[in-house]
Scaffold this motif. Structure first.
Motif, PDB file in Angstrom:
ATOM      1  N   ASN A   1       0.829  -1.211   0.000  1.00  0.00           N
ATOM      2  CA  ASN A   1       0.000   0.000   0.000  1.00  0.00           C
ATOM      3  C   ASN A   1       0.861   1.259   0.000  1.00  0.00           C
ATOM      4  O   ASN A   1       0.548   2.244  -0.681  1.00  0.00           O
ATOM      5  CB  ASN A   1      -0.941   0.010   1.210  1.00  0.00           C
ATOM      6  N   GLN A   2       1.944   1.246   0.758  1.00  0.00           N
ATOM      7  CA  GLN A   2       2.828   2.403   0.798  1.00  0.00           C
ATOM      8  C   GLN A   2       3.534   2.616  -0.537  1.00  0.00           C
ATOM      9  O   GLN A   2       3.703   3.746  -0.999  1.00  0.00           O
ATOM     10  CB  GLN A   2       3.858   2.236   1.925  1.00  0.00           C
TER      11      GLN A   2
ATOM     12  N   GLU B   1       2.394   1.683  -3.507  1.00  0.00           N
ATOM     13  CA  GLU B   1       1.389   2.189  -4.444  1.00  0.00           C
ATOM     14  C   GLU B   1       1.107   3.672  -4.189  1.00  0.00           C
ATOM     15  O   GLU B   1       0.934   4.452  -5.129  1.00  0.00           O
ATOM     16  CB  GLU B   1       0.099   1.382  -4.328  1.00  0.00           C
ATOM     17  N   GLY B   2       1.064   4.062  -2.927  1.00  0.00           N
ATOM     18  CA  GLY B   2       0.850   5.473  -2.589  1.00  0.00           C
ATOM     19  C   GLY B   2       2.001   6.339  -3.071  1.00  0.00           C
ATOM     20  O   GLY B   2       1.798   7.437  -3.600  1.00  0.00           O
TER      21      GLY B   2
ATOM     22  N   MET C   1       1.775   9.224  -5.845  1.00  0.00           N
ATOM     23  CA  MET C   1       2.205  10.591  -5.554  1.00  0.00           C
ATOM     24  C   MET C   1       3.242  11.058  -6.583  1.00  0.00           C
ATOM     25  O   MET C   1       3.179  12.197  -7.058  1.00  0.00           O
ATOM     26  CB  MET C   1       2.791  10.662  -4.145  1.00  0.00           C
TER      27      MET C   1
END
Length: 80
Positions: A4-5, A7-8, A12
């Motif tokens: 998840n990090q 992908e974030g 960004m």
């Protein structure tokens, strides 16, 4: 870092990349306009200095003798 990090972070970075692509043409145009304005200002200043020197060295109004000579020349050309 979990999935998840990552992908974030990728999301960004993509948003920032798109923002840079959208803003870059505007920034380049502003830089180009400022350079052109600076060149125009420098040219006007140089021209003003050059004209200032010319105007002080000689008169811009022709003398009466010049007008008389011009009139005589034009009459001479018409008669021949």
């Amino acid at each position: 870092m979990n999935t998840n990090q990552i992908e974030g972070l990728i999301g960004m970075l993509m948003v920032l990349g798109i923002l840079v692509l959208l803003v870059l043409p505007s920034v380049l145009g502003i830089v180009r306009d400022r350079r052109a304005d600076r060149q125009i200002r420098e040219a006007q200043e140089a021209r003003g200095e050059r004209e200032g020197q010319k105007s002080s060295s000689r008169s811009t109004v022709p003398s009466t003798a010049t007008w008389y000579a011009d009139g005589r020349r034009s009459k001479k050309l018409v008669s021949s």
